[in-house]
Design a protein around this motif. Structure first.
Motif, PDB file in Angstrom:
ATOM      1  N   GLU A 161      47.846  15.051  11.257  1.00  0.00           N
ATOM      2  CA  GLU A 161      47.804  15.654   9.926  1.00  0.00           C
ATOM      3  C   GLU A 161      49.203  15.753   9.332  1.00  0.00           C
ATOM      4  N   GLN A 162      50.157  16.074  10.211  1.00  0.00           N
ATOM      5  CA  GLN A 162      51.544  16.152   9.734  1.00  0.00           C
ATOM      6  C   GLN A 162      52.018  14.800   9.236  1.00  0.00           C
ATOM      7  N   GLU A 163      51.673  13.747   9.994  1.00  0.00           N
ATOM      8  CA  GLU A 163      52.081  12.401   9.584  1.00  0.00           C
ATOM      9  C   GLU A 163      51.483  12.030   8.237  1.00  0.00           C
ATOM     10  N   ALA A 164      50.164  12.282   8.120  1.00  0.00           N
ATOM     11  CA  ALA A 164      49.480  11.968   6.861  1.00  0.00           C
ATOM     12  C   ALA A 164      50.147  12.700   5.705  1.00  0.00           C
ATOM     13  N   LEU A 165      50.487  13.944   5.981  1.00  0.00           N
ATOM     14  CA  LEU A 165      51.116  14.763   4.945  1.00  0.00           C
ATOM     15  C   LEU A 165      52.499  14.219   4.588  1.00  0.00           C
ATOM     16  N   ASP A 166      53.278  13.889   5.638  1.00  0.00           N
ATOM     17  CA  ASP A 166      54.626  13.370   5.404  1.00  0.00           C
ATOM     18  C   ASP A 166      54.582  12.127   4.526  1.00  0.00           C
ATOM     19  N   ALA A 167      53.586  11.249   4.812  1.00  0.00           N
ATOM     20  CA  ALA A 167      53.456  10.020   4.029  1.00  0.00           C
ATOM     21  C   ALA A 167      53.211  10.353   2.566  1.00  0.00           C
ATOM     22  N   ARG A 168      52.373  11.356   2.327  1.00  0.00           N
ATOM     23  CA  ARG A 168      52.076  11.723   0.943  1.00  0.00           C
ATOM     24  C   ARG A 168      53.267  12.372   0.251  1.00  0.00           C
ATOM     25  N   VAL A 169      54.034  13.118   1.041  1.00  0.00           N
ATOM     26  CA  VAL A 169      55.242  13.717   0.460  1.00  0.00           C
ATOM     27  C   VAL A 169      56.193  12.613  -0.003  1.00  0.00           C
ATOM     28  N   GLU A 170      56.312  11.553   0.862  1.00  0.00           N
ATOM     29  CA  GLU A 170      57.163  10.409   0.516  1.00  0.00           C
ATOM     30  C   GLU A 170      56.763   9.810  -0.818  1.00  0.00           C
ATOM     31  N   SER A 171      55.432   9.620  -0.985  1.00  0.00           N
ATOM     32  CA  SER A 171      54.960   8.941  -2.192  1.00  0.00           C
ATOM     33  C   SER A 171      54.799   9.904  -3.375  1.00  0.00           C
ATOM     34  N   GLY A 172      55.233  11.153  -3.179  1.00  0.00           N
ATOM     35  CA  GLY A 172      55.230  12.079  -4.307  1.00  0.00           C
ATOM     36  C   GLY A 172      53.856  12.619  -4.654  1.00  0.00           C
ATOM     37  N   GLN A 173      52.913  12.549  -3.695  1.00  0.00           N
ATOM     38  CA  GLN A 173      51.567  13.039  -3.997  1.00  0.00           C
ATOM     39  C   GLN A 173      51.374  14.500  -3.572  1.00  0.00           C
ATOM     40  N   VAL A 174      52.416  15.059  -2.979  1.00  0.00           N
ATOM     41  CA  VAL A 174      52.364  16.465  -2.594  1.00  0.00           C
ATOM     42  C   VAL A 174      53.531  17.167  -3.264  1.00  0.00           C
ATOM     43  N   SER A 221      41.777  37.628  -1.833  1.00  0.00           N
ATOM     44  CA  SER A 221      40.885  36.678  -1.186  1.00  0.00           C
ATOM     45  C   SER A 221      41.211  36.632   0.285  1.00  0.00           C
ATOM     46  N   LYS A 222      40.222  36.274   1.090  1.00  0.00           N
ATOM     47  CA  LYS A 222      40.493  36.129   2.520  1.00  0.00           C
ATOM     48  C   LYS A 222      41.122  34.763   2.797  1.00  0.00           C
ATOM     49  N   ILE A 223      40.994  33.847   1.813  1.00  0.00           N
ATOM     50  CA  ILE A 223      41.632  32.536   1.938  1.00  0.00           C
ATOM     51  C   ILE A 223      43.045  32.672   1.378  1.00  0.00           C
ATOM     52  N   ALA A 224      44.040  32.453   2.225  1.00  0.00           N
ATOM     53  CA  ALA A 224      45.406  32.823   1.860  1.00  0.00           C
ATOM     54  C   ALA A 224      45.867  32.176   0.562  1.00  0.00           C
ATOM     55  N   GLU A 225      45.605  30.856   0.399  1.00  0.00           N
ATOM     56  CA  GLU A 225      46.151  30.171  -0.769  1.00  0.00           C
ATOM     57  C   GLU A 225      45.465  30.622  -2.055  1.00  0.00           C
ATOM     58  N   ALA A 249      46.340  22.750  -2.146  1.00  0.00           N
ATOM     59  CA  ALA A 249      46.402  22.455  -0.715  1.00  0.00           C
ATOM     60  C   ALA A 249      46.124  23.738   0.061  1.00  0.00           C
ATOM     61  N   ASN A 250      45.743  23.613   1.325  1.00  0.00           N
ATOM     62  CA  ASN A 250      45.487  24.855   2.072  1.00  0.00           C
ATOM     63  C   ASN A 250      46.796  25.459   2.577  1.00  0.00           C
ATOM     64  N   SER A 251      46.660  26.667   3.133  1.00  0.00           N
ATOM     65  CA  SER A 251      47.866  27.444   3.425  1.00  0.00           C
ATOM     66  C   SER A 251      48.700  26.796   4.527  1.00  0.00           C
ATOM     67  N   ASP A 252      48.060  26.021   5.421  1.00  0.00           N
ATOM     68  CA  ASP A 252      48.847  25.389   6.486  1.00  0.00           C
ATOM     69  C   ASP A 252      49.788  24.338   5.914  1.00  0.00           C
ATOM     70  N   VAL A 253      49.266  23.540   4.963  1.00  0.00           N
ATOM     71  CA  VAL A 253      50.119  22.555   4.297  1.00  0.00           C
ATOM     72  C   VAL A 253      51.274  23.266   3.610  1.00  0.00           C
ATOM     73  N   ASP A 254      50.884  24.347   2.922  1.00  0.00           N
ATOM     74  CA  ASP A 254      51.870  25.139   2.186  1.00  0.00           C
ATOM     75  C   ASP A 254      52.973  25.629   3.123  1.00  0.00           C
ATOM     76  N   GLN A 255      52.562  26.217   4.238  1.00  0.00           N
ATOM     77  CA  GLN A 255      53.531  26.764   5.190  1.00  0.00           C
ATOM     78  C   GLN A 255      54.357  25.646   5.833  1.00  0.00           C
ATOM     79  N   ILE A 260      43.350  20.066   2.183  1.00  0.00           N
ATOM     80  CA  ILE A 260      43.131  20.771   0.923  1.00  0.00           C
ATOM     81  C   ILE A 260      42.424  22.098   1.146  1.00  0.00           C
ATOM     82  N   SER A 261      42.496  22.935   0.137  1.00  0.00           N
ATOM     83  CA  SER A 261      41.952  24.279   0.243  1.00  0.00           C
ATOM     84  C   SER A 261      40.431  24.259   0.207  1.00  0.00           C
ATOM     85  N   ARG A 262      39.824  25.197   0.923  1.00  0.00           N
ATOM     86  CA  ARG A 262      38.373  25.333   0.906  1.00  0.00           C
ATOM     87  C   ARG A 262      37.882  25.673  -0.500  1.00  0.00           C
TER      88      ARG A 262
END
Lengths: 388, 416
Positions: free
Chosen positions: A131-144, A158-162, A112-118, A83-85
């Motif tokens: 982290e990719q695995e955790a993310l993939d699991a959440r994408v499956e369950s529709g949480q992303v 902002s200096k924070i991309a997202e 979410a932070n910019s890496d997730v976004d990208q 998640i984003s800072r």
């Protein structure tokens, strides 16, 4: 030397083939220019359109006592690298403002932070395998989810991309353009009226005319040097402000407005002026009541085109310091501000991958505004143009 | 009291005086006229005359005062200045009300004031040129006091190095070298690449549009090409740096060549694309103004269309085509954003377009966006570079104007 009939007809064929070839070559180069344009827009669209979407993650935020001092405690440990800072940072503030929220929890979509976004958009990212695995699991369950990016249109840099948005640059552009138009439109129209309707044909007038044509061709960066040396260092206009940027751009836009206004005034037929003089109008009365209203559509078209040109200009603004980092949207003529092209320039210099997308997104916004302004000018000219 | 408040009070007082002048002037004129006297002007014109002579001198005095205040640093309190202006406004009101007489030409008086105002506006463009010249020359002179002009023009090393330390009182800045040859070499290289792209494509497109294309294609193609000129240069810079440069590096790698990501080819090509419409638009106009009798004569002699274009039309239009190319060239030399974003920062004297090289405009931007003090030699060097750039582009523009004038006079065309 004599040629047989056959030879001559062969030669003629060759000559005509050559002629056709020239036609195809010239057509090809026009096509090539068009191809550049198409490639350019395709490239910008493919790079920039993803910027209008942003990744969000659905999660349970638990507003515990500890979260009041450390926002990270409110989130699932596993989720923190995703998640984003900014989302983390706002938690303590939120709790301090509403102390009775402590102890509660609620499910929410957080940035979410910019890496997730990208990662979701298939670009280069810095996520580890876990982290990719955790993310993939959440994408499956529709949480992303990728959603419309309100931050991009609703907040400043902002200096924070997202968290970076274009709004402060849009506001800065509007303020700068107000200054530019307020200076260059009256002076430009007045100059054109003088040259076209009042000026005697003498040396001074010729010098003014040559000078105006020359100003139109001077590299824009030199106007920046003028703004720096005269407006900022000499007159003490605040650096980086829409005021100094607008003044510098006004001088650049002046020749455009003068030249188009003169064309518009010249296209009003002499007979209108003669009729005015015939009923006893003075020269100013003829200009004010007859020539100027008739020339107005042309003048407006020229001014809008000049404005669009000024809006895309960057080099002189960099010299007068309008590449400032502006996180907050401020409506002021004298405080530091930035404009859209300068914002694009700043983002283009950021090393993070996510900013490439922001830059292209900013470019799309700028191009949309410029193209609509120009289209508006063309439509207006078509609608109000009078043929005498 | 704050200056802002003072200004606000001043403006509202002046506005009130102006309104007073308008109604007083009009009522006096109306009264005179209703008494049956024949007058030279309408009551409204008398009214506007009084307004102008009330507000005009006051505004001029306060503007002059503000100018003196800023320029000479003279110590006139703002309050006194504004008060004096208001007194002048009041005097102007009284004098002009006194002038409202049947035999006074109010309309001509207004006309004179307006003519002067318009002429004043026209002078601003001249002032702008002078402003550019003065600002550049004066700072450039300060630079040439520190470093010799000859060294600047002929030196082959550009290394501002530690020059900023000298102005801070540390070191003498002797290590710095300001030889501008590598910068101009870079500028000329990138300009040359741009012209190699823009001139053939622009000229051939112009020939197609004016000689071959059906009317419909022409009316569509011309504005579409103009779009290329309307795209902001910062966008082209991004395009050159992000899209074109990697493509060139890849192609060069494929051919076994070593290319830098800041190679001169990418900004050059993109700049060429940007300049295409400048060249095609003007060339198209010029080719269109070549008299039709010349084409007919050539065709009547049995030349093919291609031969007519190559041997008659293009040679006749040559001055205009050269003029268009020179304009495009001056545009390319002064172009900043594309090279700032896509070309290198390293002054590099080389003939290889695949290497990184820097340009005059890049160094101007670099010198003025750094953290140095304004007095440092590096900052001032930007103005010296700007001066040379100004001279070169001015010369190119003047030659271009002369060429097009010669064409116009030869074929008696008026619309160019």
């Amino acid at each position: 030397m004599s040629h047989s009939f056959d030879e001559i007809s062969q030669q003629l064929k060759r000559r005509h083939r050559k002629s056709t070839r020239l036609k195809w070559i010239t057509m090809g180069s026009l096509g090539l220019a068009g191809l550049f344009l198409v490639l350019f827009f395709a490239d910008m669209l493919s790079k920039g359109l993803p910027a209008f979407q942003q990744a969000y993650i659905q999660t349970e935020i638990s507003y515990t006592q500890e979260a009041e001092t450390d926002g990270r405690r409110a989130f699932d440990e596993e989720l923190l690298p995703l998640i984003s800072r900014t989302a983390v940072r706002t938690i303590p503030l939120e709790l301090r403002n509403n102390p009775d929220m402590i102890g509660t929890s609620k499910a929410e979509w957080v940035l979410a932070n910019s890496d997730v976004d990208q990662y979701l958009k298939g670009h280069r990212h810095r996520l580890s395998d876990e982290e990719q695995e955790a993310l993939d699991a959440r994408v499956e369950s529709g949480q992303v989810d990728l959603r419309f990016n309100t931050t991009f249109f609703g907040s400043g840099d902002s200096k924070i991309a997202e968290n970076a948005g274009i709004l402060s640059a849009v506001v800065g552009t509007i303020m700068t353009m107000i200054v530019t138009l307020a200076i260059s439109f009256p002076i430009g129209v007045m100059t054109a009226i003088y040259l076209e309707e009042f000026a005697p044909d003498n040396r001074l007038t010729q010098i003014i005319e040559i000078n105006i044509n020359n100003l139109a061709a001077i590299p824009s960066i030199l106007f920046g040097l003028l703004g720096l040396a005269i407006f900022i260092n000499f007159f003490g206009v605040p650096r980086s402000s829409p005021l100094v940027g607008g003044m510098t751009l006004a001088l650049m836009t002046l020749p455009v407005i003068i030249i188009s206004t003169r064309t518009a005034l010249r296209s009003v037929p002499e007979s209108i002026r003669h009729a005015g003089f015939g009923v006893g109008c003075s020269r100013w009365q003829v200009v004010r009541d007859h020539v100027l209203p008739l020339a107005m559509p042309g003048i407006m078209t020229g001014s809008i085109i000049g404005l669009a040109q000024a809006m895309g200009e960057t080099a002189p603004l960099i010299i007068v310091g309008m590449v400032a980092f502006i996180p907050d949207v401020g409506v002021s003529f004298t405080n530091a501000a930035t404009v859209m092209p300068a914002q694009i320039f700043t983002w283009a210099g950021e090393p993070e991958q996510a900013f490439v997308e922001k830059t292209a997104g900013g470019i799309l916004v700028l191009l949309t505004i410029l193209i609509s302004l120009n289209a508006f000018a063309v439509v207006m000219r078509k609608k109000f143009e009078r043929r005498w | 009291m704050q200056t802002n408040q003072l200004l606000l009070i001043f403006c509202s007082a002046l506005l009130l005086l102006g309104l007073l002048a308008f109604f007083a002037g009009r009522s006096k004129a109306t009264r005179l006229r209703s008494a049956g006297t024949a007058m030279f002007a309408q009551p409204d014109q008398y009214a506007w005359f009084t307004v102008l002579s009330t507000a005009g001198p006051a505004v001029v005095v306060s503007a002059l005062g503000a100018f003196v205040l800023l320029l000479m640093g003279a110590d006139i309190p703002t309050l006194y200045l504004l008060a004096a202006s208001l007194v002048i406004a009041a005097i102007g009101l009284l004098v002009s009300l006194n002038q409202v007489k049947p035999d006074f030409h109010a309309r001509q008086a207004i006309e004179r004031v307006i003519r002067m105002t318009l002429a004043g506006a026209a002078l601003i463009s001249i002032l702008t040129t002078f402003g550019i010249l003065i600002s550049i020359i004066s700072e450039a002179l300060r630079f040439f006091q520190m470093h010799s002009f000859w060294e600047f023009i002929t030196g082959t090393t550009w290394n501002p190095g530690a020059s900023f330390l000298a102005s801070a009182g540390r070191g003498d800045g002797s290590g710095a070298e300001f030889g501008s040859v590598p910068l101009f070499a870079g500028t000329f290289m990138i300009t040359a690449i741009a012209m190699l792209v823009a001139v053939p494509i622009g000229l051939l497109s112009a020939i197609y549009m004016s000689e071959f294309a059906p009317r419909k294609v022409r009316t569509v193609a011309k504005p579409v090409l103009e779009v290329l000129a309307g795209i902001p240069t910062v966008v082209y810079g991004f395009f050159a740096a992000i899209t074109v440069a990697p493509i060139i590096v890849n192609i060069a790698g494929f051919l076994g060549l070593d290319a830098s990501y800041n190679n001169a080819l990418a900004p050059g090509i993109v700049m060429g694309i940007m300049i295409i419409p400048f060249i095609s638009s003007l060339s198209d106009d010029v080719i269109n103004s070549v008299p039709d009798s010349m084409r007919q004569g050539s065709l009547a002699l049995g030349m093919t269309k291609g031969e007519t274009i190559r041997d008659v039309v293009v040679p006749a239009a040559m001055p205009g085509i050269i003029s268009a190319s020179l304009l495009g060239m001056s545009r390319a030399m002064g172009e900043t954003m594309i090279v700032v974003m896509a070309a290198g920062m390293r002054p590099n004297l080389t003939a290889n377009p695949l290497e990184d090289m820097t340009t005059v405009t890049v160094r101007i931007v670099a010198a003025l966006t750094g953290d140095q003090e304004f007095e440092s030699a590096e900052t001032l060097s930007a103005f010296a570079l700007g001066l040379v750039l100004f001279v070169i582009t001015l010369a190119l523009n003047l030659v271009s104007v002369l060429m097009i004038r010669r064409f116009r006079e030869k074929y008696r065309v008026n619309n160019l």
